[in-house]
Design a protein around this motif. Structure first.
Motif, PDB file in Angstrom:
ATOM      1  N   PHE A   1      -4.646  -8.991   8.006  1.00  0.00           N
ATOM      2  CA  PHE A   1      -4.908  -8.886   9.079  1.00  0.00           C
ATOM      3  C   PHE A   1      -6.250 -10.105   9.825  1.00  0.00           C
TER       4      PHE A   1
ATOM      5  N   HIS B   1     -12.224   1.980   3.257  1.00  0.00           N
ATOM      6  CA  HIS B   1     -11.539   3.288   4.578  1.00  0.00           C
ATOM      7  C   HIS B   1     -11.854   3.919   5.556  1.00  0.00           C
TER       8      HIS B   1
ATOM      9  N   GLN C   1      -4.218   7.089  -0.070  1.00  0.00           N
ATOM     10  CA  GLN C   1      -3.853   5.456  -0.700  1.00  0.00           C
ATOM     11  C   GLN C   1      -3.987   4.666  -1.534  1.00  0.00           C
TER      12      GLN C   1
ATOM     13  N   VAL D   1       1.108  -0.820  -0.156  1.00  0.00           N
ATOM     14  CA  VAL D   1       0.170   0.182  -0.066  1.00  0.00           C
ATOM     15  C   VAL D   1       1.016   1.310  -0.094  1.00  0.00           C
TER      16      VAL D   1
ATOM     17  N   LYS E   1       1.189   5.488   0.659  1.00  0.00           N
ATOM     18  CA  LYS E   1       0.029   6.264   1.167  1.00  0.00           C
ATOM     19  C   LYS E   1       0.884   7.797   1.524  1.00  0.00           C
TER      20      LYS E   1
ATOM     21  N   GLU F   1      -4.092   2.936  17.177  1.00  0.00           N
ATOM     22  CA  GLU F   1      -4.790   1.799  16.063  1.00  0.00           C
ATOM     23  C   GLU F   1      -3.826   0.555  15.357  1.00  0.00           C
TER      24      GLU F   1
ATOM     25  N   GLY G   1      -8.319   6.689   4.944  1.00  0.00           N
ATOM     26  CA  GLY G   1      -8.148   6.342   3.304  1.00  0.00           C
ATOM     27  C   GLY G   1      -7.908   7.101   2.152  1.00  0.00           C
TER      28      GLY G   1
ATOM     29  N   GLU H   1      -8.611  -5.325  13.071  1.00  0.00           N
ATOM     30  CA  GLU H   1      -8.022  -3.856  13.418  1.00  0.00           C
ATOM     31  C   GLU H   1      -8.810  -4.319  15.326  1.00  0.00           C
TER      32      GLU H   1
HETATM   33  P1  AMP Z   1      -4.819   3.628   7.765  1.00  0.00           P
HETATM   34  O1  AMP Z   1      -5.455   5.888   7.112  1.00  0.00           O
HETATM   35  O2  AMP Z   1      -3.855   3.785   7.542  1.00  0.00           O
HETATM   36  O3  AMP Z   1      -5.421   4.347   8.976  1.00  0.00           O
HETATM   37  O4  AMP Z   1      -5.874   3.142   6.871  1.00  0.00           O
HETATM   38  C1  AMP Z   1      -6.788   3.374   6.659  1.00  0.00           C
HETATM   39  C2  AMP Z   1      -7.210   1.073   6.526  1.00  0.00           C
HETATM   40  O5  AMP Z   1      -6.949   1.476   5.823  1.00  0.00           O
HETATM   41  C3  AMP Z   1      -7.005   0.368   7.559  1.00  0.00           C
HETATM   42  O6  AMP Z   1      -7.948   0.752   9.216  1.00  0.00           O
HETATM   43  C4  AMP Z   1      -6.630  -0.556   6.985  1.00  0.00           C
HETATM   44  O7  AMP Z   1      -7.963  -1.219   7.137  1.00  0.00           O
HETATM   45  C5  AMP Z   1      -6.496  -0.374   5.454  1.00  0.00           C
HETATM   46  N1  AMP Z   1      -4.892  -0.644   5.527  1.00  0.00           N
HETATM   47  C6  AMP Z   1      -4.075   0.743   5.722  1.00  0.00           C
HETATM   48  N2  AMP Z   1      -2.605   0.097   5.954  1.00  0.00           N
HETATM   49  C7  AMP Z   1      -3.371  -1.202   5.326  1.00  0.00           C
HETATM   50  C8  AMP Z   1      -2.396  -2.426   5.437  1.00  0.00           C
HETATM   51  N3  AMP Z   1      -0.237  -2.135   5.928  1.00  0.00           N
HETATM   52  N4  AMP Z   1      -2.237  -3.739   5.279  1.00  0.00           N
HETATM   53  C9  AMP Z   1      -3.336  -3.513   4.981  1.00  0.00           C
HETATM   54  N5  AMP Z   1      -4.954  -2.918   5.431  1.00  0.00           N
HETATM   55  C10 AMP Z   1      -4.247  -1.858   5.459  1.00  0.00           C
END
Ligand code: AMP
Length: 370
Positions: free
Chosen positions: A198, A227, A169, A156, A158, A266, A166, A201
């Protein structure tokens, strides 16, 4: 005199009594619910935000509507409050500095600075021995191919800064064209993460008071849709060992940040039963809304207590809970929700429901299981 007496005396001096005014940067629902908790304890809040049409403005007596870059308005705002906190972490560094010159800002600069940037966040976590997802900094588009080679696909990409729910991303799958992925991320600096398969979460919200006391809420399980957080289940359905470890990591983070306030941590629970920290938010968090109805002290009251130098409240959970966000037109079900005796409805006073917009949430309570 006991050795603690001077500390206790100093704390009494810095304790802000009811009647004091708390400044909040940001006018969203997190600010609104913080202000409501503050009002219950006899404090009032002054909201500073750039737009007129914000949920926190409806429940507070004092407002400054100005950009976060306006140092003159920030300085005037600081003169009217006894402490400043924030409901989102992307406060420009200069704004935090202008405020901190006049009034305590809690949480302070360190927590803000780290949580604003995913790379800094991961370096900080690694530095204190907290496991994170495998990652690579990608400082320019030409570096992406090498990073993908290192980590493998799926991954991913970001934005390093200003990504949330999200936004910014991009999944890198088997057939993804890397130049297109870079353009879709839409930033000058990124972080590539391994994609984690996973099993769930979870998040832990931890508070730290001015005297260094730490209190954690039970770990909860979060389900995201597109997301965006959809549902939080309290407590998380994980085994005891993981629960204890998740709390230990959250405490470690709060202490290393020298936090005064809250931080939401998180984490991913991997299929082989490890915890990897994904993200930190040094403020009240959507995955803590259930605490309003299911705990002795809500996360919002806890923030008020921490930033005012008061003793932290009990985080004890008296019920199990499932919190569901009301996103977009899901809010139209308000009447049915009100008819359900197990449901507690919270609406944020937003006039227009748009897809993806958090309009409110509903928490359903169940007898406590564990
Ligand atoms: P975040 O903005 O980093 O909190 O990402 C939002 C959501 O995207 C997370 O809560 C996960 O459901 C998914 N996600 C983010 N990063 C990953 C990753 N490295 N691997 C798998 N799912 C991810």
């Amino acid at each position: 005199m006991s050795p603690e007496a001077p500390v206790a005396a100093r704390l009494r001096e810095v304790r802000l009594p009811p009647g004091s005014r708390i400044g909040i940067l940001g006018g969203g629902q997190l600010g609104r619910m913080t202000a409501m908790a503050a009002a219950r304890l006899g404090y009032s809040c002054h909201i500073y935000c750039p737009s007129e049409d914000e949920p926190a403005l409806q429940v507070t007596p004092a407002h400054t509507i100005a950009p976060y870059e306006d140092t003159v308005s920030l300085a005037a705002f600081a003169d009217t409050v006894q402490v400043v906190t924030f409901e989102f972490e992307n406060v420009p560094a200069e704004a935090a500095k202008t405020l901190a010159a006049k009034v305590p800002v809690r949480p302070g600069w360190k927590a803000l600075h780290i949580a604003q940037n995913r790379l800094r966040e991961k370096d900080f976590l690694t530095g204190i021995g907290v496991p994170t997802v495998a990652f690579r900094e990608v400082a320019q588009p030409s570096a992406l191919a090498r990073a993908v080679e290192d980590l493998g696909r799926p991954a991913v990409l970001k934005r390093a800064m200003l990504g949330y729910d999200g936004k910014g991303q991009v999944p890198i799958k088997a057939g993804t064209v890397l130049d297109e992925a870079w353009a879709a991320m839409g930033a000058e600096r990124g972080v590539l993460e391994s994609f984690i398969e996973f099993s769930s979460e979870i998040s832990v919200i931890v508070a730290r008071g001015l005297d260094g006391t730490v209190a954690t809420y039970d770990a909860v399980e979060n389900r995201h849709v597109n997301h965006i957080l959809d549902t939080t289940t309290a407590p998380a359905r994980i085994d005891e060992g993981l629960r204890i470890e998740a709390e230990r990591l959250a405490r470690r983070i709060a202490e290393a940040l020298e936090l005064v306030g809250l931080v939401a941590v998180e984490m991913f629970v991997t299929r082989d039963g490890r915890l990897l920290v994904n993200e930190l938010a040094p403020r009240p968090h959507n995955s803590g809304h259930w605490t309003i109805d299911a705990c002795a002290t809500s996360q919002f009251e806890q923030l008020v207590r921490a930033v005012c130098g008061l003793p932290l409240g009990s985080t004890e959970r008296h019920s199990d809970a499932v919190m569901k966000n009301l996103i977009g037109h899901a809010v139209d079900d308000w009447l049915e929700i009100l008819e359900d005796p197990s449901a507690k409805l919270h609406l944020y006073g937003k006039a227009h429901a748009r897809p993806g917009r958090k309009m409110g949430h509903v928490t359903r309570l169940y007898p406590k299981t564990g």
